[in-house]
Enzyme design. Structure first.
Site, PDB file in Angstrom:
ATOM      1  N   PHE A   1       0.819  -1.199   0.000  1.00 45.52           N
ATOM      2  CA  PHE A   1       0.000   0.000   0.000  1.00 45.52           C
ATOM      3  C   PHE A   1       0.857   1.254   0.000  1.00 45.52           C
ATOM      4  CE2 PHE A   1      -3.150  -2.945   1.782  1.00 45.52           C
ATOM      5  CZ  PHE A   1      -4.291  -2.573   1.091  1.00 45.52           C
ATOM      6  N   ASP A   2       0.467   2.200  -0.826  1.00 46.46           N
ATOM      7  CA  ASP A   2       0.958   3.557  -0.693  1.00 46.46           C
ATOM      8  C   ASP A   2       0.351   4.100   0.600  1.00 46.46           C
ATOM      9  OD1 ASP A   2       1.897   6.204  -1.426  1.00 46.46           O
ATOM     10  OD2 ASP A   2      -0.137   6.643  -2.082  1.00 46.46           O
ATOM     11  N   LEU A   3       0.884   5.194   1.121  1.00 47.09           N
ATOM     12  CA  LEU A   3       0.333   5.775   2.350  1.00 47.09           C
ATOM     13  C   LEU A   3      -0.525   7.001   2.058  1.00 47.09           C
ATOM     14  CD1 LEU A   3      -0.016   6.120   5.370  1.00 47.09           C
ATOM     15  CD2 LEU A   3       2.327   7.010   5.490  1.00 47.09           C
TER      16      LEU A   3
END
Length: 216
Positions: A8-10
């Site tokens: 996941f990107d943040l």
């Protein structure tokens, strides 16, 4: 299931950092005598490496961009990091994936130190097997480098079983550089055009749809 590992990107994917990031950019620009009142104009800073954004959007030299990032962090590490909000449905998404036995990672261009603080602050750090981010010195900041570092740190070698989830083209292109599938999410700061043109394998309107894609 096709995937056993999700990255996941943040920013713009797990949390909405708009207020904190734009306040930090405004703080930095003021140092250089630039008054920016249109906060929406600064949303484009969310996602790409910071120094790159200062170069592209304000014509800064690399040296000046590096200095701008230092001034950005003056505000960000004290206040901006907490001017941030967890997206609705994210915690449920992570719980569903964890229950299904999926290995969950974070791969963000935000410094790893800050990413850990944010995820602990929201009480969701416990869901991740590894939290990977940029290095503070900027040597590891491009998305493909961060993804590669995260996979190595988590001892994941089969990218055919991995999928990258993010809201900006950098997430999609970073995944493509490593021959990895990707899911572009529409509830963040990228739109359908940006994500589809970047070559996202799938596009999800919300966290629930992302889970459906990953687990089907």
């Amino acid at each position: 299931m096709k995937y056993n590992t999700v990255l996941f990107d943040l920013d713009g994917t797990l949390t909405d950092p708009g207020e904190g990031i734009t306040n930090s950019v405004i703080h930095s620009l003021k140092y250089f005598g630039i008054e920016e009142k249109d906060r929406v104009k600064l949303y484009k800073f969310i996602g790409p490496p910071l120094w790159e954004s200062f170069e592209v959007f304000y014509g800064f030299s690399r040296e000046k961009a590096v200095e701008a990032v230092e001034h950005y962090r003056e505000y960000y590490k004290v206040k901006g990091i907490y001017e941030n909000y967890l997206y609705e449905g994210v915690k449920e998404m992570l719980e569903s994936l964890k229950s299904a036995g999926i290995k969950i990672l974070v791969a963000t261009s935000k410094p790893e130190k800050f990413a850990n603080i944010i995820l602990e602050h929201f009480g969701i750090a416990k869901y991740f097997d590894f939290i990977g981010g940029a290095s503070m010195d900027g040597k590891r900041v491009n998305k493909d480098d961060v993804i590669a570092y995260t996979l190595k740190s988590a001892e994941v070698s089969d990218v055919s079983k991995c999928v990258m989830v993010g809201d900006r083209l950098h997430d999609i292109l970073g995944a493509k550089a490593l021959d990895m599938d990707s899911i572009g999410v529409l509830y963040g700061y990228g739109d359908y055009k940006e994500l589809s043109e970047a070559g996202a394998t799938y596009i999800a309107e919300n966290p629930e749809k992302a889970v459906e894609i990953i687990l089907r």
